[in-house]
Design a protein around this motif. Structure first.
Motif, mmCIF file in Angstrom:
data_model
loop_
_atom_site.group_PDB
_atom_site.id
_atom_site.type_symbol
_atom_site.label_atom_id
_atom_site.label_comp_id
_atom_site.label_asym_id
_atom_site.label_seq_id
_atom_site.Cartn_x
_atom_site.Cartn_y
_atom_site.Cartn_z
ATOM 1 N N VAL A 262 5.790 -1.735 2.908
ATOM 2 C CA VAL A 262 6.552 -2.755 2.181
ATOM 3 C C VAL A 262 6.555 -4.020 3.047
ATOM 4 C CG1 VAL A 262 8.750 -3.344 1.098
ATOM 5 C CG2 VAL A 262 7.986 -0.961 1.169
ATOM 6 N N MET A 263 6.250 -5.173 2.410
ATOM 7 C CA MET A 263 6.172 -6.425 3.166
ATOM 8 C C MET A 263 6.838 -7.555 2.403
ATOM 9 S SD MET A 263 2.245 -6.373 4.589
ATOM 10 C CE MET A 263 2.485 -8.048 5.217
ATOM 11 N N GLN A 264 7.299 -8.531 3.163
ATOM 12 C CA GLN A 264 7.765 -9.789 2.590
ATOM 13 C C GLN A 264 6.726 -10.867 2.912
ATOM 14 O OE1 GLN A 264 12.257 -10.295 2.083
ATOM 15 N NE2 GLN A 264 12.090 -9.755 4.272
ATOM 16 N N ASP A 265 6.682 -11.890 2.093
ATOM 17 C CA ASP A 265 5.719 -12.968 2.295
ATOM 18 C C ASP A 265 6.009 -13.694 3.599
ATOM 19 O OD1 ASP A 265 4.577 -12.268 -0.086
ATOM 20 O OD2 ASP A 265 5.623 -13.813 -1.265
ATOM 21 N N GLN A 266 4.949 -14.333 4.128
ATOM 22 C CA GLN A 266 5.088 -15.115 5.340
ATOM 23 C C GLN A 266 6.126 -16.224 5.141
ATOM 24 O OE1 GLN A 266 3.349 -14.417 8.146
ATOM 25 N NE2 GLN A 266 4.345 -16.036 9.333
ATOM 26 N N GLN B 252 12.154 -6.896 7.792
ATOM 27 C CA GLN B 252 12.064 -8.358 7.891
ATOM 28 C C GLN B 252 10.687 -8.778 7.381
ATOM 29 O OE1 GLN B 252 13.084 -9.229 11.989
ATOM 30 N NE2 GLN B 252 15.254 -9.396 11.484
ATOM 31 N N ARG B 253 9.657 -8.706 8.250
ATOM 32 C CA ARG B 253 8.311 -9.046 7.781
ATOM 33 C C ARG B 253 7.663 -7.870 7.088
ATOM 34 N NH1 ARG B 253 4.335 -10.857 5.618
ATOM 35 N NH2 ARG B 253 2.661 -12.028 6.600
ATOM 36 N N TYR B 254 7.759 -6.677 7.699
ATOM 37 C CA TYR B 254 7.151 -5.493 7.078
ATOM 38 C C TYR B 254 7.794 -4.239 7.657
ATOM 39 C CZ TYR B 254 4.578 -5.129 11.466
ATOM 40 O OH TYR B 254 4.250 -5.041 12.789
ATOM 41 N N THR B 255 7.577 -3.101 6.974
ATOM 42 C CA THR B 255 8.042 -1.804 7.449
ATOM 43 C C THR B 255 7.218 -0.715 6.790
ATOM 44 O OG1 THR B 255 9.959 -0.383 7.770
ATOM 45 C CG2 THR B 255 9.785 -1.460 5.650
ATOM 46 N N HIS B 256 7.115 0.407 7.484
ATOM 47 C CA HIS B 256 6.467 1.600 6.936
ATOM 48 C C HIS B 256 7.545 2.600 6.555
ATOM 49 C CE1 HIS B 256 2.900 -0.005 9.072
ATOM 50 N NE2 HIS B 256 2.236 0.593 8.086
ATOM 51 N N LEU B 257 7.467 3.114 5.345
ATOM 52 C CA LEU B 257 8.385 4.156 4.892
ATOM 53 C C LEU B 257 7.590 5.452 4.839
ATOM 54 C CD1 LEU B 257 10.017 2.204 1.919
ATOM 55 C CD2 LEU B 257 10.808 2.318 4.295
ATOM 56 N N ALA C 293 0.853 -1.193 0.000
ATOM 57 C CA ALA C 293 0.000 0.000 0.000
ATOM 58 C C ALA C 293 0.886 1.239 0.000
ATOM 59 C CB ALA C 293 -0.931 0.001 1.207
ATOM 60 N N ALA C 294 0.334 2.341 -0.508
ATOM 61 C CA ALA C 294 1.080 3.600 -0.519
ATOM 62 C C ALA C 294 0.102 4.751 -0.681
ATOM 63 C CB ALA C 294 2.110 3.612 -1.639
ATOM 64 N N SER C 295 0.481 5.895 -0.134
ATOM 65 C CA SER C 295 -0.322 7.114 -0.286
ATOM 66 C C SER C 295 0.621 8.297 -0.385
ATOM 67 C CB SER C 295 -1.276 7.291 0.902
ATOM 68 O OG SER C 295 -0.548 7.466 2.110
ATOM 69 N N PHE C 296 0.174 9.311 -1.170
ATOM 70 C CA PHE C 296 0.989 10.506 -1.389
ATOM 71 C C PHE C 296 0.092 11.736 -1.264
ATOM 72 C CE2 PHE C 296 3.020 7.087 -3.700
ATOM 73 C CZ PHE C 296 4.352 7.216 -3.321
ATOM 74 N N GLU C 297 0.741 12.851 -0.831
ATOM 75 C CA GLU C 297 0.027 14.119 -0.743
ATOM 76 C C GLU C 297 1.006 15.256 -1.014
ATOM 77 O OE1 GLU C 297 -2.712 16.759 2.391
ATOM 78 O OE2 GLU C 297 -1.677 14.941 3.056
ATOM 79 N N ALA C 298 0.635 16.144 -1.936
ATOM 80 C CA ALA C 298 1.454 17.308 -2.258
ATOM 81 C C ALA C 298 0.989 18.476 -1.398
ATOM 82 C CB ALA C 298 1.348 17.644 -3.736
ATOM 83 N N LYS C 299 1.944 19.086 -0.668
ATOM 84 C CA LYS C 299 1.565 20.172 0.234
ATOM 85 C C LYS C 299 2.769 21.070 0.478
ATOM 86 C CE LYS C 299 0.939 19.021 4.471
ATOM 87 N NZ LYS C 299 0.352 18.404 5.692
#
Length: 233
Positions: free
Chosen positions: A151-155, A191-196, A135-141
């Motif tokens: 960003v995730m890796q499979d189980q 590793q399993r997931y992270t938020h950027l 998933a991802a979201s963007f906003e110009a401001k």
């Protein structure tokens, strides 16, 4: 003979005077001697082993020192009382913090469990890659592009991934011309997931329309995950 006026003078006998002289009784002498010796011994003991008599100056100095000691004692007692109160307060704060920490750990464990449910429920990357951009979201401001990317890796594929992400932004300039710009790359590690998440500057007068995300493994220019997301107006 009957009319003779001569008085007969008493003469002592050959054995001496008939009246004996008075002498001081022996017991009185002994008692007086004992009193004298006792008084002298008492004075000697007092002088040699008894308490020393102080002068006026020494007495005043002794009173001054005693008052100073009492004042120091009161000051130290006051400090001890204050330190005791501080220690009691510190212990109470530590106990309260321990309770809060235990509650925070319990809440964190619950949140981790709940988050794991959401992670497992997230739809896979359309391209089926691992790692994938879920998933991802963007906003110009204010001349900045705010981004948030999951960003995730499979189980079962949770070996630490290290790489970098690049954002290619398509948009329009203030003069009406369209264009593409590449924003500075940033590090990705999970590793399993992270938020950027973060913000990157945009050119002046540039309005983004969509963003293409590219993720490359560290030390390689090969893209391992990519996804294009539209930027809401």
């Amino acid at each position: 003979m009957l009319g003779s006026s001569k008085r007969h003078v008493f003469k002592p006998t050959a054995y001496g005077s008939t009246r004996s002289r008075r002498r001081i009784p022996r017991w009185l002498v002994l008692m007086f001697t004992g009193v004298v010796l006792g008084s002298g011994g008492l004075l000697f003991l007092q002088k040699s082993y008894g308490p020393i008599r102080l002068t006026v100056e020494q007495s005043e100095q002794l009173h001054y020192d005693l008052n100073s000691v009492n004042m120091d004692k009161q000051r130290l007692q006051s400090q001890l009382n204050q330190q005791t109160r501080d220690l009691t307060e510190t212990r109470a704060n530590l106990q309260a913090q321990a309770v809060e920490l235990r509650k925070a750990k319990e809440e964190a464990a619950k949140l981790t469990s709940d988050l794991q449910l959401f992670v497992d429920a997230m739809p896979p990357d359309p391209r089926g890659t691992s790692p994938g951009i879920r998933a991802a979201s963007f906003e110009a401001k204010d001349g900045q592009l705010d981004y948030l990317i999951l960003v995730m890796q499979d189980q079962g594929k949770t070996d630490t991934f290290t790489g970098q992400a690049e954002l290619n932004v398509a948009g329009r300039y203030a003069n009406g011309k369209s264009g593409h710009i590449d924003l500075p790359a940033f590090k990705v590690e999970l590793q399993r997931y992270t938020h950027l998440g973060g913000s990157l500057p945009l050119p002046e007068g540039f309005t983004p329309r969509q963003v293409t995300i590219k993720i490359m493994r560290e030390g390689s220019e090969k893209t391992v995950a990519t996804r294009t997301i539209r930027v809401p107006r």
